[in-house]
Design a protein around this motif. Structure first.
Motif, mmCIF file in Angstrom:
data_model
loop_
_atom_site.group_PDB
_atom_site.id
_atom_site.type_symbol
_atom_site.label_atom_id
_atom_site.label_comp_id
_atom_site.label_asym_id
_atom_site.label_seq_id
_atom_site.Cartn_x
_atom_site.Cartn_y
_atom_site.Cartn_z
ATOM 1 N N VAL A 59 0.895 -1.173 -0.006
ATOM 2 C CA VAL A 59 -0.085 0.008 0.166
ATOM 3 C C VAL A 59 0.778 1.200 0.095
ATOM 4 C CG1 VAL A 59 -1.780 1.204 1.484
ATOM 5 C CG2 VAL A 59 -1.838 -1.189 1.151
ATOM 6 N N SER A 60 0.447 2.242 -0.691
ATOM 7 C CA SER A 60 1.084 3.539 -0.716
ATOM 8 C C SER A 60 1.381 4.081 0.544
ATOM 9 C CB SER A 60 0.565 4.642 -1.616
ATOM 10 O OG SER A 60 -0.748 4.784 -1.267
ATOM 11 N N ASP A 61 2.564 4.723 0.719
ATOM 12 C CA ASP A 61 2.825 5.269 2.038
ATOM 13 C C ASP A 61 3.002 4.243 3.349
ATOM 14 O OD1 ASP A 61 3.503 7.174 4.041
ATOM 15 O OD2 ASP A 61 1.935 8.589 3.672
ATOM 16 N N VAL A 92 -11.534 1.752 -6.076
ATOM 17 C CA VAL A 92 -11.531 3.236 -6.450
ATOM 18 C C VAL A 92 -12.867 3.823 -6.107
ATOM 19 C CG1 VAL A 92 -12.234 4.328 -8.712
ATOM 20 C CG2 VAL A 92 -10.439 2.498 -8.724
ATOM 21 N N ASN A 101 -12.440 6.599 -2.601
ATOM 22 C CA ASN A 101 -10.967 6.794 -2.154
ATOM 23 C C ASN A 101 -10.693 8.194 -1.977
ATOM 24 O OD1 ASN A 101 -8.456 6.147 -1.506
ATOM 25 N ND2 ASN A 101 -7.951 5.168 -3.630
ATOM 26 N N GLU A 102 -11.108 8.949 -1.394
ATOM 27 C CA GLU A 102 -11.037 10.394 -1.017
ATOM 28 C C GLU A 102 -9.444 10.601 -0.849
ATOM 29 O OE1 GLU A 102 -12.616 12.805 -1.977
ATOM 30 O OE2 GLU A 102 -13.959 11.667 -2.663
ATOM 31 N N ALA A 103 -9.022 9.884 0.047
ATOM 32 C CA ALA A 103 -7.491 9.917 0.364
ATOM 33 C C ALA A 103 -6.425 9.615 -0.706
ATOM 34 C CB ALA A 103 -7.267 8.957 1.683
ATOM 35 N N CYS A 104 -6.933 9.186 -1.774
ATOM 36 C CA CYS A 104 -6.139 8.695 -2.825
ATOM 37 C C CYS A 104 -4.961 7.711 -2.364
ATOM 38 C CB CYS A 104 -5.613 10.050 -3.532
ATOM 39 S SG CYS A 104 -6.767 10.863 -4.349
ATOM 40 N N PHE A 110 -3.399 4.066 -2.542
ATOM 41 C CA PHE A 110 -3.532 3.054 -3.641
ATOM 42 C C PHE A 110 -2.432 1.817 -3.181
ATOM 43 C CE2 PHE A 110 -0.094 5.837 -4.760
ATOM 44 C CZ PHE A 110 1.017 5.158 -5.094
ATOM 45 N N THR A 155 0.076 -1.337 -4.824
ATOM 46 C CA THR A 155 0.570 -2.149 -5.907
ATOM 47 C C THR A 155 0.308 -3.618 -5.663
ATOM 48 O OG1 THR A 155 2.710 -2.166 -5.140
ATOM 49 C CG2 THR A 155 2.085 -0.187 -6.412
ATOM 50 N N ALA A 172 -1.468 0.712 -10.391
ATOM 51 C CA ALA A 172 -1.680 0.270 -8.947
ATOM 52 C C ALA A 172 -3.150 0.508 -8.649
ATOM 53 C CB ALA A 172 -0.994 1.303 -8.132
ATOM 54 N N GLY A 183 -6.756 1.292 -6.906
ATOM 55 C CA GLY A 183 -7.463 2.142 -6.195
ATOM 56 C C GLY A 183 -7.492 3.797 -6.867
ATOM 57 N N LEU A 184 -6.928 3.787 -8.119
ATOM 58 C CA LEU A 184 -6.546 4.928 -8.745
ATOM 59 C C LEU A 184 -7.406 5.200 -9.977
ATOM 60 C CD1 LEU A 184 -2.760 4.640 -9.665
ATOM 61 C CD2 LEU A 184 -3.773 5.861 -7.877
ATOM 62 N N TYR A 185 -7.837 4.333 -10.628
ATOM 63 C CA TYR A 185 -8.816 4.484 -11.898
ATOM 64 C C TYR A 185 -9.413 2.853 -12.280
ATOM 65 C CZ TYR A 185 -4.710 4.446 -14.624
ATOM 66 O OH TYR A 185 -3.441 4.295 -15.146
ATOM 67 N N THR A 211 8.085 9.177 2.435
ATOM 68 C CA THR A 211 7.216 9.302 3.401
ATOM 69 C C THR A 211 7.453 10.433 4.287
ATOM 70 O OG1 THR A 211 7.527 6.884 3.444
ATOM 71 C CG2 THR A 211 6.268 7.711 5.274
ATOM 72 N N SER A 246 6.132 5.448 -2.781
ATOM 73 C CA SER A 246 4.739 5.493 -2.938
ATOM 74 C C SER A 246 3.837 6.627 -2.451
ATOM 75 C CB SER A 246 4.135 4.093 -2.341
ATOM 76 O OG SER A 246 4.337 3.643 -1.353
ATOM 77 N N ALA A 247 4.665 6.992 -1.249
ATOM 78 C CA ALA A 247 3.608 8.034 -0.401
ATOM 79 C C ALA A 247 3.664 9.533 -1.321
ATOM 80 C CB ALA A 247 4.596 8.314 0.890
ATOM 81 N N ARG A 263 1.254 8.955 -4.108
ATOM 82 C CA ARG A 263 0.052 9.333 -3.741
ATOM 83 C C ARG A 263 -0.173 10.748 -3.813
ATOM 84 N NH1 ARG A 263 -3.309 10.617 0.480
ATOM 85 N NH2 ARG A 263 -1.496 11.353 1.585
ATOM 86 N N PHE A 309 -0.847 12.013 -7.302
ATOM 87 C CA PHE A 309 -2.288 11.271 -7.830
ATOM 88 C C PHE A 309 -3.357 12.036 -7.117
ATOM 89 C CE2 PHE A 309 -5.872 8.359 -6.993
ATOM 90 C CZ PHE A 309 -5.981 8.166 -8.281
ATOM 91 N N LYS A 314 -5.923 14.471 -9.421
ATOM 92 C CA LYS A 314 -7.484 14.134 -9.239
ATOM 93 C C LYS A 314 -8.038 15.469 -8.542
ATOM 94 C CE LYS A 314 -10.119 10.355 -7.060
ATOM 95 N NZ LYS A 314 -10.249 9.278 -6.135
ATOM 96 N N VAL A 366 3.985 1.851 -11.657
ATOM 97 C CA VAL A 366 2.669 1.936 -10.957
ATOM 98 C C VAL A 366 1.567 2.489 -11.836
ATOM 99 C CG1 VAL A 366 1.949 3.421 -8.875
ATOM 100 C CG2 VAL A 366 4.308 2.246 -8.889
#
Lengths: 651, 125
Positions: free
Chosen positions: A460-462, A500, A503-506, A508, A510, A559, A561-563, B25, B58-59, B62, B65, B69, B94
């Motif tokens: 997961v991102s982050d 998707v 997913n307001e927090a964006c 995602f 992989t 990844a 959750g994006l689109y 991060t 990845s952070a 995000r 992205f 959006k 990604v």
């Protein structure tokens, strides 16, 4: 600390005071000494002068008496009786005179030749005695003083002599010769040496000096000093050979009837002393006076000792007073020091002493009091924060447990009947993380469907809590969708569709999803922005020991959750006894302290060189190589490794 | 290592943000805060210049992205410039920003903007 502060203050102030007083006293001593010296010199000069006057007066009186008598005889020519009665009268008037004589020698050529006679009156006790010097027994013409008188042109004192046959004492005589046509007449007046000596002794006693009368022939008549009595001054020079130059000068001066003074060392008193000398009027006598500074110096010393003692006492008292004042002034500081020590031991509730005065110490006490309050507050806050953190940590531990429970209960699988072995490793960078893996063996024992190994690895991102929550969502969704999904691509498409939404927090993820047919070795694999697994074969045919490591062709969609996206799967068939190795970016992006990334090449090299035996060893060897590279650096990201060994079913 | 963010206002509602250092991060929040402050409904174009960006995690992706959006929602445009190979590779894998134009230089960006304007004019006809 505080005692030494007090001691230092007292010491320094005392030393300063001593230094100041020493300077002042030295100046004072020098000044007083100079002044007293001057006064002494003046006083001594005055006394010398008084002594001179006294001796000179007496000798003058005697001389005058003799001169007067001679003058009368010369001009009036009285009869013998008259002269004798004159002498008797003169003797009664001059108490200092010991005796007087008149000697008449008429000249032969004189026409009316008078009678020759020699009459002498002298004192014996209170009475006046008479002696006829012309008598046979006296032998006048053989007497030294008479022979001297015969040679004289002018009046003169004789040297001390013992008058044998008449005066019968030691004396000196003033001779006044008269020569005229009537013949030779001699008037004499005596003074007893003892009278002079007594006089000098009295003056010495009174004035603290050594006084010597020097006769015209330079014989010494001393007062109390018997050692020099009646010595010839010229002969003394033989004894006083220490300062011959000085003495010779003195001798010359006295011979020439000059006056003066000088300083020298006096052996008698063993001190430096002043010598003063002066001729006594026209008598040809000289008075020599020696006086010392000893008495005065002693006086000055006494004065100085007393003064020193006074200062010492004063300084001592001052030190005590300063000590008392300093102690008293520093008392609050001492209290404060005690309080500080209590503080240092953590006793923050210790009551501070009240600020005594509005001075520096008072201000310090106030500041301390404020510090105490601030410290207490700070510690309270810190305790509160620590409690909060502990609570959060506890929550995170629980969250971590929950997250682990979402993963397969066993991170190892070894199914020999199906010929498959699997090992997984997951290590979040923080308490919870965003990495995930999943596997499941689908074996419905039917003849139509071969047993399948489904596996998923994702990132997961982050990282941290947000990632962990999203990971939970992903894992839950995988478990729900997995069974309906026809293949990995379908799984990803469906999963993406779910993620998707909302997913307001964006966030995602992989993800790599695959299925392995455990009969045929057919591998279907789909990727959502995740690197493909590495394919390892134990190459027996190769001459080198290295394993063959192949990167499976990257075919991936975005990844999750994006689109919305329609994923595709890659299909390959793997050889029996081969390995698949999948990982998250915690491995290839592991960083060493120099900031270098571990990278894909290092991973491949590591896999090529290790001995392939089982999946556990593969994972542990990979981890060891990576940790050697990072060399203790803090892991930046969550790390997940998944290794699969397909042996192949023996049919 | 840290991230330095420099915001340049190119024209009305048109901004360029230079990213220097590492977007990971630890620094992602910093960029997110900057974007919350700088980007609003009126922003028509936002470009990240990544010439000096050495690393993206990845952070960081995000945040990119999320920014794209947010801009898309209000009809704004979003672009990236001067991507270093390692950044380009991460984006390729990604695929977080498939529709986002990537400019190699200023000319490409200008051309893109011109095309956008033309498109708007055409739409008005």
């Amino acid at each position: 600390m505080k005692s030494s502060l007090t001691t230092r203050m007292v010491l320094w102030i005392t030393l300063s005071v001593i230094a100041i007083f020493t300077v002042i006293s030295s100046y004072d001593y020098w000044f007083t000494h100079k002044l007293l010296n001057l006064q002494l010199r003046q006083l001594a000069e005055l006394e010398v002068s008084a002594s001179e006057t006294e001796v000179s007066d007496m000798l003058d009186r005697l001389q005058h008496q003799a001169d007067l008598t001679a003058s009368l005889i010369k001009h009036v020519s009285p009869s013998q009786n008259k002269i004798e009665s004159m002498l008797a009268t003169a003797m009664r008037q001059n108490k200092e005179a010991y005796g007087m004589a008149v000697i008449v020698e008429p000249s032969n050529s004189s026409q009316n030749k008078a009678e020759a006679y020699a009459s002498y009156f002298f004192r014996r006790g209170e009475s006046l005695n008479f002696v006829n010097l012309a008598s046979e027994s006296y032998k006048l013409r053989q007497k030294q003083w008479y022979l001297q008188a015969l040679q004289l042109d002018s009046p003169r004192w004789t040297e001390p002599y013992f008058d044998d046959g008449a005066g019968e004492i030691l004396m000196t005589t003033y001779l006044v010769p008269i020569r005229n046509n009537k013949g030779f007449t001699l008037i004499t007046i005596d003074i007893a040496v003892s009278t002079l000596q007594k006089m000098l002794a009295q003056m010495e006693d009174k004035q603290g000096m050594s006084i010597y009368a020097i006769t015209p022939g330079r014989h010494i008549i001393s007062g109390n000093d018997e050692s020099l009595m009646l010595l010839q001054l010229d002969e003394v020079s033989l004894q006083v050979n220490k300062t011959p130059f000085l003495f010779n000068t003195l001798l010359d001066k006295i011979k020439n009837q000059q006056s003066g003074n000088f300083s020298t060392y006096c052996p008698k008193i063993k001190e430096a002393c002043e010598i003063s000398y002066a001729p006594l009027g026209d008598t040809h006598w000289t008075l020599l006076v020696g006086y010392s500074h000893v008495d005065l110096a002693a006086q000055l010393n006494t004065y100085n000792i007393r003064r020193f003692l006074q200062i010492a006492c004063g300084v001592f008292l001052l030190a005590f007073v300063i000590l008392a004042i300093t102690r008293r002034q520093f008392l609050p500081l001492k209290e404060l020091d005690k309080a500080t020590k209590e503080f240092a031991q953590g006793k923050l509730d210790y009551t501070l002493p009240a600020a005594p005065r509005n001075d520096e110490i008072g201000s310090l006490t106030q500041s301390f009091s404020q510090m105490q309050v601030s410290l207490k507050k700070h510690i309270k806050e810190l305790q509160h924060e620590t409690k909060q953190r502990e609570r959060i940590n506890s929550e995170l531990r629980t969250a971590s447990q929950i997250q682990l429970s979402l993963l397969p209960s066993d991170n190892k699988l070894n199914d020999t009947s199906l010929g498959v072995q699997l090992s997984a490793y997951l290590q979040p960078a923080r308490a919870v993380g965003g990495d995930l893996y999943y596997y499941h063996i689908q074996d419905d024992q039917s003849q139509e469907n071969s047993p399948l190994l489904r596996f998923v690895i994702g990132d997961v991102s982050d990282k941290g809590v947000a990632a962990a929550i999203f990971m939970a969502r992903v894992v839950t969704a995988i478990k729900a969708i997995e069974k309906q999904a026809a293949n990995p691509a379908d799984l990803l498409t469906q999963l993406n569709h779910q993620l998707v939404e909302d997913n307001e927090a964006c966030m995602f993820v992989t993800l790599l999803a695959g299925t392995l047919d455990l009969h045929s070795g057919e591998l279907k694999i789909a990727s959502a922005g995740h690197p493909m697994p590495l394919y390892l074969r134990n190459s027996n045919t190769s001459t080198s020991k290295n394993n063959t490591v192949t990167q499976i062709t990257q075919l991936n969609g975005p990844a999750l959750g994006l689109y919305e996206y329609e994923f595709e799967a890659l299909e390959i068939t793997i050889e029996p006894n081969s390995y698949l190795f999948a990982y998250t970016d915690g491995l290839d992006e592991a960083t060493n302290p120099q900031g270098e990334l571990y990278g894909e090449e290092n991973i491949i090299t590591c896999l090529q060189t290790q001995t392939l035996s089982d999946t556990n060893t593969l994972i542990s060897d990979t981890l060891r190589a990576a940790s050697q590279f990072t060399n203790g650096a803090e892991p930046a990201d969550d790390l997940t490794l998944l290794a699969i060994h397909w042996v192949g079913i023996k049919k | 290592m840290s991230l330095t963010i420099e915001v340049v206002n190119q024209a009305a509602d048109c901004k360029k943000i230079y990213l220097i250092g590492r977007l990971d991060t630890n620094t992602a929040q910093q960029l997110e805060d900057t974007i919350d402050k700088e980007v609003n409904e009126k922003t028509s174009m936002l470009t990240f210049d990544m010439a000096s960006l050495e690393y993206i995690s990845s952070a960081g992706l995000r945040v990119l992205f999320k920014t794209s959006k947010a801009l898309k929602k209000h009809g704004g445009h979003f672009g990236l410039m001067h991507l270093q190979p390692q950044i380009q590779k991460v984006l390729d894998i990604v695929k977080a920003l498939p529709a986002v134009p990537i400019f190699r230089n200023e000319q490409e960006m200008d051309d893109y903007l011109d095309a956008m304007q033309q498109k708007v004019l055409d739409g008005d006809d």
